[in-house]
Design an enzyme around this catalytic site. Structure first.
Site, PDB file in Angstrom:
ATOM      1  N   CYS A  32      -7.243   0.923  -6.721  1.00 46.88           N
ATOM      2  CA  CYS A  32      -8.038   2.014  -7.282  1.00 46.88           C
ATOM      3  C   CYS A  32      -8.705   1.555  -8.586  1.00 46.88           C
ATOM      4  CB  CYS A  32      -7.168   3.254  -7.468  1.00 46.88           C
ATOM      5  SG  CYS A  32      -8.098   4.796  -7.623  1.00 46.88           S
TER       6      CYS A  32
ATOM      7  N   HIS B 170      -3.921   3.756  -2.161  1.00 45.37           N
ATOM      8  CA  HIS B 170      -2.735   3.430  -2.951  1.00 45.37           C
ATOM      9  C   HIS B 170      -1.544   3.052  -2.071  1.00 45.37           C
ATOM     10  CE1 HIS B 170      -4.025   4.883  -7.015  1.00 45.37           C
ATOM     11  NE2 HIS B 170      -4.879   5.587  -6.286  1.00 45.37           N
TER      12      HIS B 170
ATOM     13  N   GLU C 161       1.163   1.664  -2.981  1.00 47.71           N
ATOM     14  CA  GLU C 161       2.406   1.908  -3.715  1.00 47.71           C
ATOM     15  C   GLU C 161       2.874   3.353  -3.585  1.00 47.71           C
ATOM     16  OE1 GLU C 161      -0.715   3.299  -6.579  1.00 47.71           O
ATOM     17  OE2 GLU C 161      -0.536   1.715  -5.062  1.00 47.71           O
TER      18      GLU C 161
END
Length: 227
Positions: free
Chosen positions: A86, A194, A196
């Site tokens: 991002c 994302h 994560e």
């Protein structure tokens, strides 16, 4: 394997990234402030999402001049895995580690939702745990994720298999549905979704965990570590 999570003023996904590495992946990780003068002790570099320096001027344009970016560039040139997610992707673009630029989402609105991605290249240090053309679900959260480059650059990205992830349903107007790209060497990945935030089924899905597992697998193979 030891990872560095680079923290800029305004980063807000650094804790998510740290959790993914330490608690889900089971590897060593440390936060590294943006004024750090060395990344020599780290095997992998992670630039998390957020709003570095308030996204003033352009996303990533101020963070690009942070002291630590000299070391990020050195790490990339040395062949270490560098992942920008991002805002981290935006910083890598501004730093010239990846080609192209980011524009406002086509809708001119912030987007925050899970999206389906297609794995376009499973032969990289970031994607070897996936199958080619596999569909995975990863959340996005951005206002400027509309990737753009000129025709010559797009042709090179396609020719060199540098387009790693594409959107099945493009949420932001990104050129050629691009969600993530690598550099020519294949050790620097920038992506808007994302991973994560998709490392545990309790959080809604674990499709992102394989990306981090791929990095560790590639590192261990390169360093002949049996663990």
């Amino acid at each position: 394997m030891k990872f560095a999570v680079i923290v800029f003023p305004g980063s807000n996904c650094d804790v998510d990234m740290f959790h993914a590495i330490q608690d889900e992946l089971g590897e060593q990780v440390e936060y590294v402030w943006h004024d750090a003068e060395s990344l020599e002790e780290f095997d992998g570099i992670l630039l998390p999402g957020g709003f570095s320096f308030g996204d003033y001027l352009r996303t990533g344009s101020i963070a690009r001049f942070s002291n630590v970016m000299k070391e990020v560039i050195k790490a990339a040139e040395a062949g270490k895995p560098v992942l920008g997610v991002c805002n981290g992707f935006q910083i890598l673009l501004e730093a010239g580690l990846l080609p192209g630029a980011m524009r406002r989402n086509e809708s001119l609105s912030f987007i925050c939702k899970p999206v389906e991605l297609k794995v376009e290249n499973s032969q990289t240090m970031f994607t070897s745990a996936y199958e080619h053309s596999q569909t995975i679900t990863i959340p996005v959260a951005h206002g400027e994720g509309n990737y753009y480059c000129d025709e010559e650059t797009l042709a090179k990205l396609k020719e060199n298999n540098q387009i790693i992830f594409t959107y099945n349903q493009n949420p932001n107007g990104s050129l050629a549905d691009i969600a993530g790209i690598t550099n020519e060497k294949g050790n620097v990945l920038g992506m808007m979704p994302h991973p994560e935030r998709a490392v545990d089924e309790l959080l809604g899905g674990a499709d992102g965990l394989k990306l981090f597992q791929s990095i560790v697998k590639a590192w261990r193979e390169a360093h002949v570590v049996n663990a």
